[in-house]
Write a protein that holds these residues in place. Structure first.
Motif, PDB file in Angstrom:
ATOM      1  N   THR A  95      44.842 -30.073 -58.301  1.00  0.00           N
ATOM      2  CA  THR A  95      44.663 -29.741 -59.721  1.00  0.00           C
ATOM      3  C   THR A  95      45.824 -28.949 -60.297  1.00  0.00           C
ATOM      4  O   THR A  95      45.713 -28.429 -61.406  1.00  0.00           O
ATOM      5  N   HIS A  96      46.933 -28.861 -59.560  1.00  0.00           N
ATOM      6  CA  HIS A  96      48.024 -28.006 -60.053  1.00  0.00           C
ATOM      7  C   HIS A  96      49.359 -28.524 -59.532  1.00  0.00           C
ATOM      8  O   HIS A  96      49.688 -28.310 -58.359  1.00  0.00           O
ATOM      9  N   THR A  97      50.096 -29.223 -60.372  1.00  0.00           N
ATOM     10  CA  THR A  97      51.408 -29.771 -59.995  1.00  0.00           C
ATOM     11  C   THR A  97      52.274 -29.917 -61.249  1.00  0.00           C
ATOM     12  O   THR A  97      51.753 -30.151 -62.336  1.00  0.00           O
ATOM     13  N   ASP A 100      51.471 -29.269 -66.424  1.00  0.00           N
ATOM     14  CA  ASP A 100      52.730 -28.646 -66.828  1.00  0.00           C
ATOM     15  C   ASP A 100      52.487 -27.471 -67.764  1.00  0.00           C
ATOM     16  O   ASP A 100      51.421 -27.318 -68.352  1.00  0.00           O
ATOM     17  N   HIS A 101      53.518 -26.619 -67.852  1.00  0.00           N
ATOM     18  CA  HIS A 101      53.380 -25.368 -68.593  1.00  0.00           C
ATOM     19  C   HIS A 101      53.288 -25.625 -70.104  1.00  0.00           C
ATOM     20  O   HIS A 101      54.236 -26.101 -70.736  1.00  0.00           O
ATOM     21  N   ASN A 102      52.133 -25.304 -70.667  1.00  0.00           N
ATOM     22  CA  ASN A 102      51.928 -25.321 -72.114  1.00  0.00           C
ATOM     23  C   ASN A 102      52.248 -26.659 -72.769  1.00  0.00           C
ATOM     24  O   ASN A 102      52.691 -26.711 -73.923  1.00  0.00           O
ATOM     25  N   GLU A 119      46.624 -28.879 -68.104  1.00  0.00           N
ATOM     26  CA  GLU A 119      47.757 -28.072 -68.565  1.00  0.00           C
ATOM     27  C   GLU A 119      47.691 -26.723 -67.852  1.00  0.00           C
ATOM     28  O   GLU A 119      46.596 -26.211 -67.603  1.00  0.00           O
ATOM     29  N   GLU A 120      48.844 -26.171 -67.505  1.00  0.00           N
ATOM     30  CA  GLU A 120      48.859 -24.775 -67.064  1.00  0.00           C
ATOM     31  C   GLU A 120      49.171 -23.925 -68.295  1.00  0.00           C
ATOM     32  O   GLU A 120      50.335 -23.829 -68.722  1.00  0.00           O
ATOM     33  N   ILE A 121      48.135 -23.346 -68.844  1.00  0.00           N
ATOM     34  CA  ILE A 121      48.321 -22.453 -69.991  1.00  0.00           C
ATOM     35  C   ILE A 121      49.031 -21.216 -69.448  1.00  0.00           C
ATOM     36  O   ILE A 121      48.501 -20.510 -68.595  1.00  0.00           O
ATOM     37  N   ILE A 169      50.059 -14.422 -66.615  1.00  0.00           N
ATOM     38  CA  ILE A 169      48.669 -14.878 -66.659  1.00  0.00           C
ATOM     39  C   ILE A 169      48.690 -16.387 -66.888  1.00  0.00           C
ATOM     40  O   ILE A 169      48.969 -16.857 -67.989  1.00  0.00           O
ATOM     41  N   HIS A 170      48.448 -17.117 -65.811  1.00  0.00           N
ATOM     42  CA  HIS A 170      48.513 -18.579 -65.846  1.00  0.00           C
ATOM     43  C   HIS A 170      47.116 -19.110 -65.572  1.00  0.00           C
ATOM     44  O   HIS A 170      46.481 -18.719 -64.590  1.00  0.00           O
ATOM     45  N   PHE A 171      46.690 -20.037 -66.411  1.00  0.00           N
ATOM     46  CA  PHE A 171      45.305 -20.502 -66.354  1.00  0.00           C
ATOM     47  C   PHE A 171      45.302 -22.012 -66.552  1.00  0.00           C
ATOM     48  O   PHE A 171      45.758 -22.505 -67.580  1.00  0.00           O
ATOM     49  N   ASN A 197      45.112 -18.788 -62.001  1.00  0.00           N
ATOM     50  CA  ASN A 197      46.079 -19.158 -60.961  1.00  0.00           C
ATOM     51  C   ASN A 197      46.731 -17.947 -60.300  1.00  0.00           C
ATOM     52  O   ASN A 197      46.906 -16.901 -60.934  1.00  0.00           O
ATOM     53  N   HIS A 198      47.118 -18.163 -59.038  1.00  0.00           N
ATOM     54  CA  HIS A 198      47.998 -17.259 -58.274  1.00  0.00           C
ATOM     55  C   HIS A 198      48.011 -15.795 -58.783  1.00  0.00           C
ATOM     56  O   HIS A 198      49.010 -15.331 -59.318  1.00  0.00           O
ATOM     57  N   PRO A 199      46.947 -15.046 -58.514  1.00  0.00           N
ATOM     58  CA  PRO A 199      46.874 -13.672 -59.043  1.00  0.00           C
ATOM     59  C   PRO A 199      48.022 -12.776 -58.579  1.00  0.00           C
ATOM     60  O   PRO A 199      48.391 -11.835 -59.291  1.00  0.00           O
ATOM     61  N   ASP A 230      48.602 -27.097 -54.841  1.00  0.00           N
ATOM     62  CA  ASP A 230      50.015 -27.162 -54.454  1.00  0.00           C
ATOM     63  C   ASP A 230      50.916 -26.321 -55.359  1.00  0.00           C
ATOM     64  O   ASP A 230      51.854 -25.693 -54.890  1.00  0.00           O
ATOM     65  N   ASP A 231      50.690 -26.411 -56.668  1.00  0.00           N
ATOM     66  CA  ASP A 231      51.631 -25.822 -57.639  1.00  0.00           C
ATOM     67  C   ASP A 231      53.059 -26.299 -57.327  1.00  0.00           C
ATOM     68  O   ASP A 231      54.020 -25.534 -57.345  1.00  0.00           O
ATOM     69  N   ALA A 232      53.176 -27.598 -57.026  1.00  0.00           N
ATOM     70  CA  ALA A 232      54.463 -28.153 -56.574  1.00  0.00           C
ATOM     71  C   ALA A 232      55.438 -28.299 -57.737  1.00  0.00           C
ATOM     72  O   ALA A 232      55.078 -28.778 -58.812  1.00  0.00           O
TER      73      ALA A 232
HETATM   74 ZN   LIG Z   1      51.805 -20.562 -62.645  1.00  0.00          ZN
END
Ligand SMILES: [Zn+2]
Ligand SMILES: [Zn+2]
Length: 419
Positions: A35-37, A67-69, A139-141, A150-152, A196-198, A264-266
């Motif tokens: 859920t995160h790439t 992707d970011h925003n 989306e990674e807000i 702060i990534h969500f 995400n990733h605190p 992954d956050d690849a």
């Molecule tokens: Zn992030």
């Protein structure tokens, strides 16, 4: 899959806090997803079809390009670099043409150089979904409060959600959660948000993670090596954060369970850099259908586990027992740890105690009466082939279930005067 997940018998108050068991999932099957790439739509270093192709070829069932925003929608051109230093190199474009055939790559000249048009999610679906692969739009807000990142991740979104901002860490998290929830209501579809990733930039402490309202997901494992998943001298490991946050949520905030995802956050997709690569961590979701709404609803119901290599056939909670069934691999042994927080004399004891340990392939834990929650972690004897950190063993995380003491702590919290 002998049965779908059931939940421990509970008091009326506790039942309000517990999630409902999934309905209609009997006979559902397990679907593997990430859920995160990232791709070239933001700071990933490969075209979205290159990224999707990797997950298809590695037997994933679904993928969120987060992707970011930004969502993978509309017209976007990226420069093609003739040197090795650019994000999209001429050699990468040649590789795409070779893999996907003539006419797949769309280019235009841009003064001295050239640009390639990024494929949209619509185009990716047309290419890959006919083979039974699923994309869930997300989306990674990507927000921040002061120096705190702060990534969500918003999953199953229909339109992009810009970062919402806020006047504190907790308010910034909550405003982004609320925006995802509001969109789900507006579009009348199940959505899911995970924090995400605190530990990225040491941004969030357990009390921040504990405070999220209206949502119950965070990343217990993120494969990006900048995210300090194991903690350090100044920072708790994300698994410790999980236990402290669960304890605060159940004993103080009345906010219910918190579920942990592995992702992954690849960003690095070409094999030359291994800071964040595909294939480190994923989720297995149990659903009778591979469709966005069905996958999201199953995750919302807690019918999933997170993994970096360990496979489960089944798990569940019934009759005061949390149990699981491991799929054994030849020559590999498994240690299951049941972890939870006890509630003693009206207050929680040490967060995240090791309650029991088992080498069985069908381990189970019977509640003794004072647990706020119990979760399970299965550690294999096999090294992760491409680990987050050297020495990491393949692991699975089973979602926590409420223990018998959760209802008592909630009743006590209700009697306390409001601050
Ligand atoms: Zn992030
Ligand atoms: Zn990310």
């Amino acid at each position: 899959m002998t049965s779908h997940r059931q939940y421990i018998a509970c008091s009326a108050l506790l039942c309000l806090l517990a999630v409902s068991p999934p309905q209609g999932n009997t006979g559902g099957q397990w679907w593997k997803g990430n859920t995160h790439t990232h791709t070239l739509w933001s700071d990933g270093n490969a075209a979205p079809e290159h990224v999707a192709d990797w997950y298809v070829k590695h037997a994933y069932d679904f993928l969120v390009l987060s992707d970011h925003n930004v969502l993978s929608q509309g017209e976007r051109w990226v420069p093609v670099s003739e040197s090795e230093g650019g994000s999209l190199r001429a050699a990468d474009v040649e590789d795409l043409e070779a893999r996907f055939g003539p006419g797949w790559v769309v280019e235009r000249s841009d003064g001295d150089g050239r640009e390639m048009k990024l494929k949209t999610l619509h185009e990716l679906r047309a290419k890959f979904e006919r083979d039974g692969f699923l994309f869930i739009q997300g989306e990674e807000i990507t927000d921040r409060y002061e120096q705190h990142e702060i990534h969500f991740n918003g999953l199953n979104l229909g339109t992009v959600i810009p970062p919402q901002g806020g006047d504190s860490i907790v308010e910034t998290i909550q405003r982004n959660i609320d925006a995802v929830i509001a969109q789900g209501k507006r579009l009348n579809r199940p959505v899911l948000g995970h924090l995400n990733h605190p530990n990225y930039q040491r941004s969030l402490r357990p009390e921040h993670v504990a405070a999220i309202k209206g949502e119950r997901f965070f990343e217990v494992y993120n494969g990006h090596r900048s995210t300090r998943g194991h903690g350090d001298l100044m920072t708790a490991a994300t698994e410790q954060i999980w236990d402290v946050a669960l304890t605060i949520r159940l004993a103080e905030h009345k906010l219910g369970l918190l579920y942990g995802l592995a992702t992954d956050d690849a960003h690095n997709h070409h094999g030359n850099v291994d800071v964040s690569v595909p294939g480190r961590g994923w989720v297995w979701v149990r659903s009778d259908r591979l469709a966005p709404d069905a996958i999201i609803e199953a995750m919302r119901a807690g019918d999933f586990y997170s993994s970096t290599g360990v496979r489960l056939a089944d798990f569940g909670a019934d009759d005061g027992r949390l149990w699981l069934q491991i799929v054994p691999q030849p020559g590999v042994s498994y240690t299951t740890e049941f972890i939870g927080t006890r509630y003693v004399d009206g207050s929680p004891a040490t967060s995240g105690q090791l309650l029991a340990i088992s080498q069985d392939l069908r381990p189970s834990y019977r509640m003794t009466g004072d647990e706020l929650y119990v979760r399970a972690r299965v550690i294999s004897s096999r090294l992760h082939p491409d680990p987050f950190a050297a020495g990491d063993l393949e692991t699975a995380w089973v979602q926590p279930v409420l223990g018998p003491a959760a209802g008592r702590s909630m009743a006590l919290a209700r009697k306390k005067p409001l601050p």
